[in-house]
Each structure stands twice: as C-alpha cells, then as structure tokens.
Enzyme design. Sequence first.
Site, mmCIF file in Angstrom:
data_model
loop_
_atom_site.group_PDB
_atom_site.id
_atom_site.type_symbol
_atom_site.label_atom_id
_atom_site.label_comp_id
_atom_site.label_asym_id
_atom_site.label_seq_id
_atom_site.Cartn_x
_atom_site.Cartn_y
_atom_site.Cartn_z
ATOM 1 N N ASP A 1 -9.168 10.157 20.528
ATOM 2 C CA ASP A 1 -9.845 8.879 20.342
ATOM 3 C C ASP A 1 -11.347 9.056 20.589
ATOM 4 O OD1 ASP A 1 -9.005 5.597 20.770
ATOM 5 O OD2 ASP A 1 -10.999 6.286 21.369
ATOM 6 N N GLU B 1 -17.828 2.860 11.326
ATOM 7 C CA GLU B 1 -18.364 1.496 11.470
ATOM 8 C C GLU B 1 -18.952 1.240 12.849
ATOM 9 O OE1 GLU B 1 -15.107 -1.177 10.504
ATOM 10 O OE2 GLU B 1 -14.723 -0.036 8.684
ATOM 11 N N ASN B 2 -18.397 1.943 13.859
ATOM 12 C CA ASN B 2 -18.726 1.554 15.240
ATOM 13 C C ASN B 2 -19.487 2.562 16.085
ATOM 14 O OD1 ASN B 2 -17.264 -1.003 15.183
ATOM 15 N ND2 ASN B 2 -15.470 0.295 14.926
ATOM 16 N N ASP C 1 -2.778 4.793 -2.773
ATOM 17 C CA ASP C 1 -3.929 5.383 -2.075
ATOM 18 C C ASP C 1 -4.488 6.595 -2.809
ATOM 19 O OD1 ASP C 1 -5.099 4.227 0.031
ATOM 20 O OD2 ASP C 1 -4.150 5.467 1.564
ATOM 21 N N ARG D 1 0.857 -1.188 0.000
ATOM 22 C CA ARG D 1 0.000 0.000 0.000
ATOM 23 C C ARG D 1 0.893 1.238 0.000
ATOM 24 N NH1 ARG D 1 -4.052 1.876 4.763
ATOM 25 N NH2 ARG D 1 -4.710 3.786 3.760
ATOM 26 N N GLY E 1 -13.068 3.159 11.702
ATOM 27 C CA GLY E 1 -13.323 2.999 13.143
ATOM 28 C C GLY E 1 -14.569 3.693 13.669
ATOM 29 N N GLY F 1 -12.106 7.556 10.564
ATOM 30 C CA GLY F 1 -11.264 6.833 11.521
ATOM 31 C C GLY F 1 -10.458 7.856 12.274
ATOM 32 N N GLU G 1 -9.149 -2.305 3.682
ATOM 33 C CA GLU G 1 -8.093 -1.746 2.832
ATOM 34 C C GLU G 1 -7.010 -2.776 2.506
ATOM 35 O OE1 GLU G 1 -8.127 1.455 5.806
ATOM 36 O OE2 GLU G 1 -7.465 2.719 4.163
HETATM 37 P P1 AMP Z 1 -9.391 3.729 12.663
HETATM 38 O O1 AMP Z 1 -8.369 4.791 12.389
HETATM 39 O O2 AMP Z 1 -10.222 3.382 11.461
HETATM 40 O O3 AMP Z 1 -8.818 2.509 13.327
HETATM 41 O O4 AMP Z 1 -10.432 4.349 13.712
HETATM 42 C C1 AMP Z 1 -10.019 4.744 14.993
HETATM 43 C C2 AMP Z 1 -11.093 5.604 15.612
HETATM 44 O O5 AMP Z 1 -12.322 4.864 15.688
HETATM 45 C C3 AMP Z 1 -10.749 6.050 17.030
HETATM 46 O O6 AMP Z 1 -11.105 7.402 17.205
HETATM 47 C C4 AMP Z 1 -11.662 5.164 17.870
HETATM 48 O O7 AMP Z 1 -11.988 5.725 19.111
HETATM 49 C C5 AMP Z 1 -12.881 5.093 16.967
HETATM 50 N N1 AMP Z 1 -13.768 4.034 17.395
HETATM 51 C C6 AMP Z 1 -13.578 2.705 17.335
HETATM 52 N N2 AMP Z 1 -14.620 2.056 17.915
HETATM 53 C C7 AMP Z 1 -15.491 3.006 18.344
HETATM 54 C C8 AMP Z 1 -16.751 3.001 19.003
HETATM 55 N N3 AMP Z 1 -17.336 1.876 19.359
HETATM 56 N N4 AMP Z 1 -17.347 4.191 19.260
HETATM 57 C C9 AMP Z 1 -16.764 5.352 18.913
HETATM 58 N N5 AMP Z 1 -15.582 5.422 18.293
HETATM 59 C C10 AMP Z 1 -14.952 4.281 17.992
#
Ligand code: AMP
Length: 394
Positions: A278, A329-330, A145, A88, A326, A205, A379
Amino acid sequence: MKILSISTRSDELEFYLFEMDNSTIVTKGTFSRISLEDSYYTISFNSEKITEHIIVKNYDDVVNILLDKLNVLNIISSSFDIKGIGFRVVHGGSKYTESVFINDKVIQDVNDLSEFAPLYNDSISMAMRSFKKILPDTPMVAVFDTAFNQTIAEENYLYPVPLDWYEKYGIRKYGFYGTSHKYVTQKVSELLDRDNFKLISCHLGNGGSVSAIENMKVVDTSMGFTPLSGIMMGTRSGDIDPSIIPYIMKKEGLNVGEVLDELNNNSGVYGLSQYSGDMREILEECDKGNVKTIMAKNKFVRSVADYIGKYYVLLGGVDVIVFTAGIGENSVQIRREICEKLACFGVKIDLDLNNNCGEIVKISTNKSKVQVYVIPTEEELMVALDTEKLIKNR
Ligand code: AMP
C-alpha cells in the site's frame, strides 16, 4: 435513466447504481464472500453505509437480495426502474473490440476466457447468468477491459516467441485497464477540445498500467498476456526475466502455481519493501527512514518513468501525460518524483498545483513542453456510459 454497473473479483461483487441524467451515484455497495461462510453485503445510500451478514449462496441470491434492498430503501419502485446493466469484463480476448449486448453466446465466450483471467471472467459470467435469468427483459451490456487495447498493431502486441504460440493459443499482449484509459482519453479530448493528440495515460493504483495513445487509439500498453506484466505494482512484479521462474521453482521446491502466486501477491512494492504493498503506508515508512521502503518506492517511480520514456519514443513525443487511480490521483510525492525524471523531455510541474488531489487539475507549468494532468478515473461510470450508449443507439 438508472443504470447498474457490476464488477466482480473471485467471491466479491461490486455494484454502482448511476443516475445517468447527471452522472451521479445513487447507491453503491459490495457482496463479499459469495458462496462462502460469513457472507455479507454493504450498501451506501444517503451518506449511510449499511452492512448485513446474510447467507449468499450464489449469484441468484446476490441479484434477489440486491433488488429487494433497492426496493426496501425506496431507491427503485420496481426492477423496471433499472433501464440497463453494464458488466465490467476483464478479458475479452481478441474477439471483443467493443462493448456488446449480452446473450448466451457472449456469456459462454466470457466464461471460456476464464483461463486467461482466473478470478475475474468466471465470476462475472456467473453474475451475468443470474441477472439475465432474474431480469430477462433488462438490456445488459458487457464492457471489456481489453477492448480499448484492440487497436494495438501486430508489431506491438506479438511477443518475440514462436508464432505458433499465438496462432494456436492466442499468446499475445492483450493489455488491461482499458476502461480507465478510455475514460481518461475522452476527458483529455474534452479538455483540449480535439481528438488529435499524443497521450501517455498512467493508471497507478494497486494494479498499474501505462498506455501510449495517439488520436484516441491505443498504440501500446504496459500490461500483457495477463495483468502480471508491465510496471512494478503493489504486490505484482511487473516485467521480469521468465528464466527466474524455473530457477526459483528448483531452489525453493515450489510448483508453477506457487511461483505465480509469489509473483502476483508477494512481489512488487510489497515484495521489495517487505513491509506493505500500500503506497500510503510505504510513504509513511519512507519518512521514518526505512531503507527498504525507500528502495521499493524509488524502484516504483523508476519503473513508471521508464515506461513513459519508452512510450515517448514510440509516439515520437507526447502532448499530455495523465496520472490516475489511487496513487496517480492522490500521491503528490510520487507524481513529483516521476515528473522529476521526465525533465529531459521538458516536463515541468508547478509544485503548488501538484498539491491538488481528487479532482481534474493541470499540474504542469506554462513553460512545460508536455501538459501534465491529474484526472480521477471513473471506471464504473464508463461501464454505465457504454451501456447507456448501446441502449440509446439500439
Ligand atoms: P486503487 O487500486 O486505485 O484503489 O489504488 C490503491 C493505491 O492507492 C494504494 O497503494 C494506496 O495506498 C494508494 N493511495 C491512495 N491514496 C493515497 C495517498 N494519499 N498517497 C499515496 N498513495 C495513496
């Protein structure tokens, strides 16, 4: 067919070994602190995670240790079991509009673009050189990318600055996270069973990018010359007035590098909340009534909704909005709050469906004028899929 997918950032290398026949991860892991003291690697296999502290002087060591470990764990019987390796590459400049087989020229080009993507392009070019040296007969592919963004028209990728800057130095919007947006676009095409749709893909994310896509092609994207611009991010500012930079240099006695460091690492959600970058931690703190975290979270939601609004106008409407990565999705709450701001476009989500996380799910109601999906991004798989495609079409 086993394909290895490699990405790097600074002194860290991440690997995923895929079995392409069923798109499953056979093993994955990281090498950390490469060429530094206290280097180590981790490898996850059969639901077990092994960590070993070992001297990793350079990328040759990474390749040799990795191959040795894959053999010892009986994941491969020889390096010939790895039928291809995908890398990547964060920045492909204007030159690379699609994935290519790696040769010395490609490695040199990737290294030459390090100025545009420090921490990323130099480390991945070093990794490519070592893998090529140790496994000269294994097909290797560079997946960029920036490539998916190469369909953006001049009007959208040029900045309103002297044209010389573009002509002499390549100053233009390149956009990033193309690998993720491409994966999402292909999934939407499968879900709708057609290629003609207007999509706004939100990769939220730690870094974040929103892309406007029409008929499988990117029309515009939020990140620019570097991944610092666009929406507000975990620690990155996103779009700001550039005049702030010389002003704060003078006021705080900082040099350009130090200000850029502030904008990359101490800004965004972290900078405003003075608590964390975060989102999970931010939301926990919001629940306790911390006003700064509430303000930072609100501004993040606003920043994403603003870009969606901008791209709604650019595309002349939208069929599908996707949340991925992140946060996308969550976070049930962030998705809900962003969608609430899109009610004027006829976006309506089902709060029960929105509770689903970590899988492909349509969260919009039947009455919604726009279909809203959560699609977990893959990815690393996308890198492996592109590698497989090139090898098969050779
Ligand atoms: P990534 O860079 O795609 O790994 O995403 C990281 C971000 O996703 C961080 O800010 C995490 O706190 C956030 N994240 C992951 N799980 C959750 C969740 N259940 N609720 C809120 N934020 C999340």
